[in-house]
Scaffold this active site. Structure first.
Site, PDB file in Angstrom:
ATOM      1  N   ASP A   1       0.818  -1.210   0.000  1.00 35.33           N
ATOM      2  CA  ASP A   1       0.000   0.000   0.000  1.00 35.33           C
ATOM      3  C   ASP A   1       0.851   1.259   0.000  1.00 35.33           C
ATOM      4  O   ASP A   1       0.317   2.371  -0.077  1.00 35.33           O
ATOM      5  CB  ASP A   1      -0.938   0.003   1.220  1.00 35.33           C
ATOM      6  CG  ASP A   1      -2.324  -0.491   0.836  1.00 35.33           C
ATOM      7  OD1 ASP A   1      -2.466  -0.990  -0.295  1.00 35.33           O
ATOM      8  OD2 ASP A   1      -3.245  -0.381   1.662  1.00 35.33           O
TER       9      ASP A   1
ATOM     10  N   ASP B   1     -10.055  -7.050  11.214  1.00 38.53           N
ATOM     11  CA  ASP B   1      -9.844  -8.473  11.419  1.00 38.53           C
ATOM     12  C   ASP B   1     -10.914  -9.097  12.300  1.00 38.53           C
ATOM     13  O   ASP B   1     -11.593 -10.039  11.918  1.00 38.53           O
ATOM     14  CB  ASP B   1      -8.448  -8.720  12.009  1.00 38.53           C
ATOM     15  CG  ASP B   1      -8.078  -7.692  13.073  1.00 38.53           C
ATOM     16  OD1 ASP B   1      -8.990  -7.078  13.632  1.00 38.53           O
ATOM     17  OD2 ASP B   1      -6.880  -7.522  13.337  1.00 38.53           O
TER      18      ASP B   1
END
Length: 1473
Positions: A871, A1188
């Site tokens: 990223d 998550d």
């Protein structure tokens, strides 16, 4: 690190037989003494009458017996046992070799097709990849019934093979499996479903048997179609018939079993068909042009595979030696099923294989027994081993040489070249039907003419036995079998293939030559043994003697030999755990065979040699037990000898009669005439003993003389069929408990439950006491009592939530060594994801080590692909991946060659290896290469990379937050493919932090490799256990229902962690206590890294069991339009999703990754997700920076469960922050995300009500979601103490009051409970204290700021910011900082609350102490308030030191001033309230 010893596939274990060697020599000494005595007698030194011809014959026979004993001593002298370890195959062998299995049958009457079918079915169901097997059935009877039986067996196999593998059936020949008596299989509780399946399967088998047994050749041929070729075919005159009964390459996955080919070779009257050898050669050629497996297994039609792992065991020997010369073929001992008790016909050969077999295995190797043997195809082609061939063969055979040896078939020659090249993993021919004509060509009668076919061409004993055959169950069949064997052996002895010649002119070892002679001379032994057996009756009839009398000195020698030999033989049988009756049966039957089958074999070969006769191949009748379990046969005594009119019975019958007559005559002489022991030259007791012993040995013939029917030996004896097997396999095949891949083991915590309840009782007591005070107060109760009650009620709720989680913990034990046994075909593919976001905070070198550790895991490389999401869009990261791929070409083979335990190079090379010259050289070279890699990566600069290398041109002008998708792929050479992905970013679109990156990786991998399993890792978490994926597969594949393992989470553990966990961020006890507890509920939370997901759960598919429960919700697989709505417009992505939704765990990865890059770029575009359900119902869920745990909750809400994988050594190791600021930032980010979930529609309470999230699992999620909510309550309670000291009030009972004991007990019990938890986990007391105080620090800093952040975001006054934690690679505690565990500070707002709390408590204690000294606090605070403030100061001691510290160890003045301002405000409020 020392050179790691590879676990061997096989072990050659020498067997100690010191005592047996002494006995061998003792018997040899007695034999030599007997010979010496006999020679002395012949020379006239015996002192009696001159020796007659009987003594000369006796000397020759005894000399022969001595030679035979020497041969046997040589064969047994140095026995070995080969222990095989098939569970290690997956670690050592990437791909197993193919195997062609041959079954031979010759007569459908003597070898019923039902027998052959059972053998074939047992082979089709072995535990081996089905695409690596092909089964060939040679039918020398050219019977349409046999072909029909195989065709019917194929249909049955579609049910039988999956049934066997699903229930781990141990014996996979149906007639044995279904032979259990009466009620069927043994069942445990609640096994109704299996019983139904078992009953259905048995019914199908009985129908199969009925169809086969009722089939008639004429009616089958009249049907036409597939049976047209049998029209007009005669057994000895017909063309080649080849039928592909089943082609594995065209089968469905659920029907997967090996290909099955029927072959009836051409036969013509003018050509000799060479019996079984000819059939085997045809099978060899036909299989070469059809499948060409490098390994061939041949079994007789009545010898089924008794051990389903037999091929895996054989591969341990074929692949387990350093040199192929040691395993040209692998022979299994012949053992028999449903054998008659005590071996009445002496044909089970159990002791022979155990004693002689293990002995010969210690020489050049066990003999080929004609069945149950695995051959390398190259040895059948007459090729010497590679270690010998260079002296004889300068290069590979030319085309002309191969044509001369193998024939004119181009296809056969090409296949032979592939085999001769030595490639053990030679692939099978893909299209079997297209090769039928070539196979027919090489099966023709005249094909071998002018070639070398038929002219030139490790002992496997697993438990249970590899194969079981049918031993003949009657006298005639047994004698016929032995006559056939001995005929062949004697033909070899008299031919140019005599082992003596091969020992002289070829490579047959001398001792191996002697071993072959042991069996080659069996028929020759019959002449000497018959002569010796005739000496006794001859002497009795002729009134002579050939043995010393009892009164003579030499008598002790034959007596000692007789007793010693039989005792030796008896103890051998006892040593092999065989009964005394079995020993006797074998002893007598050896004499019977010697005087019958062996003798006729000798005469047959002698007549053939003289041209007066021709060898006739006699097929032994094969019988099988029926499936009904009825052991009642027509005969009540199945072990009794039967007879027929065969000439084989004439010699032993004559010998029996002669001995009866001789004993009668000798007895008459001794009694009536008086010619006894004292008569010179006459017979003595020795001759009577010989004749009596022979009559005992031939007792079946003695009985047969007076017997009737098949039990009698009449003048005209009728041929009777052999007795059917009466005794079936005793043990019933029940529902065999499958050796599980995983075990769910409850963790006992009864003492902890008691402690939990005690603490809860004290909390409730405190609440009751507080409530009583409030209710009993005059007027309005003080606000701080109410605040204390609210806080204590909250603490009680939190304790209850924690009790719920910890109440029923479980541990999952995994057994990866069983994977090869349990997984039918192959392991599922896995896509591995590594995410990085900032090349400065997450250096590329850290990511490289993680990637290299993943590329080197112990898992088939072609089943893996590694994706790196960058990223940060850094060309340095891309460059690092490219360099890592080059380094992996060296690193991965190095790791697997030396079984490196930790495969992250920076850890592996951080310690010096143990001295080992060969290994040290490789280690040094590898370390040098790694250091070069590190240097190149650390010295790489973005600008120079973009300018000088066209590969990085896509990075030109790219901004971290505004650039197109960049994807680079590297195809692995011996290691997994590596794909670099930097997804498109644009200021117009929200990139959704890590969740967005994970969704892009999911889509990109779907259109590239589409593995059904995905592993995701943070860039700093390397693989610490190279077998971690295999451990994970034990959980993903090891449950009966996939619902139990939607994903597999490993606990987060850290390398190079600071001693005693000074920042409380290693979470060791949290994972052990909370993790095991949650694992006992609906399953462990998804922790964001080190997790294996099924791809289907990321696509938001519920488990099959939930879909079955709610048919109204999901009628069938989603339509194309639904998938387009969910997943987006990419056709390739939708197609890949359909494959996953179908439930195929073994979907093959797309081969050409590079051709899918444009498609991958399409699905990673910023705009791709708009209008889809990505981030909502599909993929990683958006709406929180802790994507998550939210994603894991969505999975649990769909009904899935998860498993906790805690291996030893730990699966993965990551880097824990080693500074206080980094730790606080990390906790602030986590708790911010958790609170966002709690305040959103994703709150776990809602799916607990409306979806499939279990209630206790909901409470478990709340344990972590309320971390930031705990902060206000804990801060409020922490402020009550200083408030009371400042305001001269009290919120706790005084020491003199009754309620004080509750508060002090709770304080002590709670802290003792926490302390003992840490001790039980093997953590130091210092680590307990550090974690305890850091929990107070986090609560008053990171958690409170997270709480405020989310409140401001909810009010629209702020926005969540994703903060990346700095990753450090070195775990060494010796850094530039002299005290790495000491608290450091910066100007972050996160330090203001705890600093203010520290100052406040210091001020409060000072004020309270001043009041206490001056006497101004009589009705004010007590000891409890002082203890509270003191305890808080102890917990915040780093901040106390920070107030006066300097540099990074000191709290910046800006923080002090802000904290001081807060303290001043609080003090002012205290004075007002």
């Amino acid at each position: 690190m020392a050179r790691a010893n590879k676990l061997r596939l096989q072990e050659r274990v020498p067997l100690r037989r010191t005592a047996w060697k002494f006995a061998d020599l003792a018997i040899l000494a007695v034999l030599l003494a007997l010979l010496a005595r006999r020679v002395a007698s012949l020379l006239g030194n015996s002192g009696g009458a001159p020796p007659s011809r009987t003594w000369l014959v006796a000397l020759v026979c005894e000399a022969w017996f001595t030679l035979v004993w020497l041969l046997n001593v040589n064969g047994k002298w140095s026995p070995v046992r080969f222990d095989t370890h098939p569970e290690r195959l997956s670690e050592r062998i990437d791909e197993l070799p193919a195997v062609d299995m041959f079954v031979t049958t010759a007569d459908p009457k003597l070898e019923p097709p039902a027998v052959t079918v059972n053998t074939v079915l047992s082979l089709l169901a072995v535990d081996y990849p089905a695409d690596k097997l092909a089964c060939y059935v040679s039918d020398d009877g050219c019977s349409p019934v046999t072909f029909y039986a195989l065709r019917e067996a194929t249909e049955f196999a579609k049910l039988w093979v999956p049934f066997c593998k699903r229930h781990d059936v141990k014996v996979r020949a149906p007639f044995v499996y279904f032979s259990s008596s009466g009620s069927g299989p043994e069942l445990g509780a609640n096994d109704d479903e299996f019983l139904r399946e078992w009953t259905s399967m048995k019914s199908e088998y009985e129908k199969l048997v009925s169809r086969i047994e009722n089939a008639e050749e004429d009616s089958l041929v009249r049907r036409g179609g597939e049976f047209t070729e049998f029209l007009g075919a005669e057994r000895r005159n017909h063309p080649t018939i080849i039928k592909v009964v089943w082609d594995n390459s065209t089968s469905k996955a659920e029907e997967g079993f090996p290909s099955l080919i029927y072959i009836s070779r051409e036969k013509r009257a003018q050509y000799h068909h060479h019996f079984k050898a000819g059939a085997m050669n045809v099978l060899t050629r036909a299989s070469a042009v059809l499948t060409n497996a490098p390994i061939m297994l041949n079994v007789d039609c009545d010898m089924f595979a008794n051990n389903p792992k037999v091929i895996l065991h054989a591969m341990c020997l074929l692949l387990g030696f350093d040199d192929e010369v040691h395993s040209g073929f692998v022979q299994g001992p012949q053992k028999f099923y449903s054998a008659l008790k005590d071996d009445p016909f002496g044909n089970q050969l159990e002791v022979l294989f155990q004693k002689l077999g293990s002995g010969i295995a210690g020489l050049q190797g066990i003999f080929y027994n004609g069945t149950g043997c695995f051959h390398r195809r190259k040895v059948i082609y007459g090729m010497p081993p590679d270690s010998i061939s260079p002296r004889k063969i300068r290069g590979s055979p030319s085309y002309k040489e191969l044509q001369k040896n193998l024939g004119t078939s181009k296809e056969l020659i090409e296949s032979a070249r592939g085999i001769i090249s030595g490639d053990i993993l030679t692939a099978q021919a893909a299209d079997i039907p297209s090769r039928i004509e070539a196979a027919k060509e090489v099966s023709a009668c005249n094909y071998e003419t002018g070639t070398c076919w038929g002219q030139e061409t490790a002992f496997l004993n697993p438990n249970p036995p590899a194969f079981l055959g049918s031993a003949p169950t009657g006298g005639p069949a047994s004698l016929t079998q032995y006559k056939r064997w001995e005929t062949g052996l004697f033909e070899i002895l008299l031919s140019k293939n005599n082992p003596i010649l091969l020992s002289i002119f070829k490579h047959l070892g001398f001792r191996q030559c002697l071993a072959y002679l042991i069996i080659d001379v069996w028929s020759l032994r019959s002449v000497f043994e018959l002569c010796y057996a005739l000496l006794g009756p001859y002497c009795l009839l002729a009134n002579q003697s050939f043995l010393p009398k009892a009164s003579e000195p030499g008598f002790s020698i034959p007596l000692a030999l007789f007793l010693t030999y039989n005792a030796y033989n008896f103890i051998e049988y006892m040593d092999c755990r065989v009964s005394a009756r079995a020993w006797w049966n074998n002893q007598r039957m050896q004499r019977v065979y010697s005087s019958s089958a062996w003798l006729l074999a000798f005469l047959t070969v002698l007549l053939k040699t003289l041209g007066l006769s021709e060898t006739v191949f006699e097929v032994t009748r094969k019988d099988k037990s029926t499936a009904d379990g009825d052991d009642s046969a027509e005969d009540a005594d199945p072990g009794r000898f039967t007879f027929d009119s065969s000439p084989v019975f004439i010699p032993p019958t004559a010998l029996t009669i002669v001995n009866i007559v001789a004993v009668a005559v000798g007895a008459w002489r001794a009694v009536v005439v008086g010619a006894g022991e004292d008569v010179s030259g006459g017979p003595g007791v020795g001759e009577f003993v010989c004749c009596g012993w022979l009559l005992l040995l031939f007792w079946p013939f003695v009985r047969g003389l007076g017997g009737k029917g098949s039990y009698g030996i009449p003048w005209s004896v009728k041929l009777k069929a052999g007795l059917l097997v009466a005794a079936l396999l005793a043990s019933a095949m029940a529902s065999a408990k499958k050796l599980p891949l995983q075990e769910r083991v409850p963790v006992d915590r009864r003492a902890w439950k008691f402690a939990d309840v005690v603490v809860l009782s004290l909390l409730v007591a405190a609440l009751v006491h507080r409530s009583a005070l409030i209710l009993g107060s005059d007027g309005s109760p003080p606000w701080y009592w109410v605040a204390a009650l609210a806080c204590e009620a909250w603490f009680t709720l939190v304790w209850l939530l924690n009790m719920n989680v910890k109440w029923s913990p479980v541990r999952f034990n995994t057994h990866p060594e069983r994977l090869a046994e349990m997984v039918d075909d192959e392991l599922p593919a896995v896509d591995m994801f590594v995410t990085t976001a900032d090349p400065k905070l997450e250096p590329p070198l850290v990511t490289v080590n993680t990637v290299l550790s993943l590329l080197a895991v112990d898992y088939p490389a072609d089943k893996l692909a590694c994706y790196v999401s960058d990223d940060g869009c850094s060309p340095v990261t891309c460059y690092a991946m490219r360099e890592a791929a080059e380094f992996a070409k060296l690193w991965v083979p190095f790791c697997k060659r030396y079984d490196v335990k930790v495969r992250a190079p920076f850890v592996y090379f951080s310690s010096a290896p143990e001295p080992d010259d060969g290994f040290l050289h490789d280690w040094t070279a590898m370390k040098s290469e790694y250091e070069k890699l590190v240097s190149r990566i650390e010295n790489a600069e973005e600008s120079s990379l973009v300018r000088r290398d066209s590969e990085f041109s896509e990075f030109l002008g790219a901004d971290r937050r505004n650039h197109p998708t960049i994807i680079k792929s590297t195809q692995g050479e011996g290691f997994p493919s590596l794909i670099y992905v930097s997804r498109e970013k644009s200021p117009r679109y929200h990139h959704r932090f890590k969740a967005g990156a994970m969704n892009v990786l999911t889509r990109v991998s779907a259109v590239m490799t589409n593995a059904p399993i995905m592993l995701n890792m943070d860039c700093d978490m390397f693989t610490n256990n190279p077998k971690v994926i295999r451990h994970a597969m034990c959980l993903l594949l090891g449950f009966d229902d996939e619902v139990d393992s939607g994903f597999v989470q490993t606990p987060q553990k850290f390398y190079g962690a600071l001693k005693d966990d000074p920042f409380g961020n290693q979470m060791e006890v949290l994972f052990k206590k909370l993790g095991f507890g949650v694992a006992g509920l609906q399953g462990m939370f998804y922790a964001g890294t080190g997790c294996f997901h099924r791809r289907k759960i990321i696509y938001s598919l519920p488990p099959d069991s939930i879909r079955d429960m709610e048919p109204s919700k999901i009628k069938c697989s989603p339509s194309y339009k639904e998938l387009q709505t969910n997943l987006g417009r990419s056709k390739e992505l939708i197609d890949s999703a359909r494959s996953i939704i179908s439930g195929d765990m073994f979907t093959a990865p797309t081969v050409d990754i590079s051709s899918r890059i444009n498609v991958a770029k399409e699905v990673s575009a910023c705009s791709y997700e708009y209008g889809t359900r990505w981030g909502k119902e599909v993929g990683w869920v958006y709406g929180s920076v802790t994507e998550d745990i939210l994603t894991g909750q969505r999975i649990h809400s769909a009904g899935w469960r998860s498993a906790l994988l805690d291996t030893e050594p730990p699966a993965f190791l990551g880097s824990a922050p080693t500074e206080a600021p980094a730790s606080l930032i990390q906790y602030k980010r986590w708790t911010t995300g958790l609170l966002e979930i709690l305040f959103s529609k994703n709150n776990p309470i809602l799916p607990s009500i409306f979806k499939h999230l279990e209630f206790r699992q909901c409470l478990a999620y709340l344990v972590v979601y309320i971390w930031p909510v705990r902060a206000p309550f804990e801060l409020c309670y922490a402020l009550l103490g200083p408030y009371c000291l400042l305001a001269n009030q009290s919120f706790l009972p005084k020491a003199s009051e009754p309620g004080f004991s509750i508060a002090i007990s709770l304080f002590l019990m709670y802290n003792m409970h926490g302390f003992m938890e840490y001790m039980e986990c093997g953590v130091s007391s210092r680590a307990w204290w550090n974690n305890h105080r850091m929990q107070r620090v986090y609560s008053s800093s990171a958690w409170i700021l997270a709480f405020l952040t989310v409140i401001l975001k909810t009010l629209g006054l702020s926005e969540t910011v994703f903060e990346v934690t700095r990753k450090d690679q070195s775990g060494d505690a010796s850094t530039e900082d002299a005290d790495p565990g000491r608290f450091t500070f910066d100007a972050s707002p996160v330090f203001i609350p705890p600093t203010a709390l520290t100052i406040l408590n210091m001020v409060a204690i000072a004020v309270g102490a001043w009041r206490a000294v001056t006497g101004a606090a009589e009705a004010g605070p007590g000891a409890g308030e002082f203890v509270c403030c003191g305890w808080v100061l102890l917990c915040l001691w780093p901040f106390v030191r920070g107030l006066v510290g300097k540099g990074s160890y000191g709290i910046p003045w800006s923080v002090k001033l802000k904290a001081g301002l807060l303290v001043a405000i609080f003090v002012h409020i205290c004075r007002r309230i």
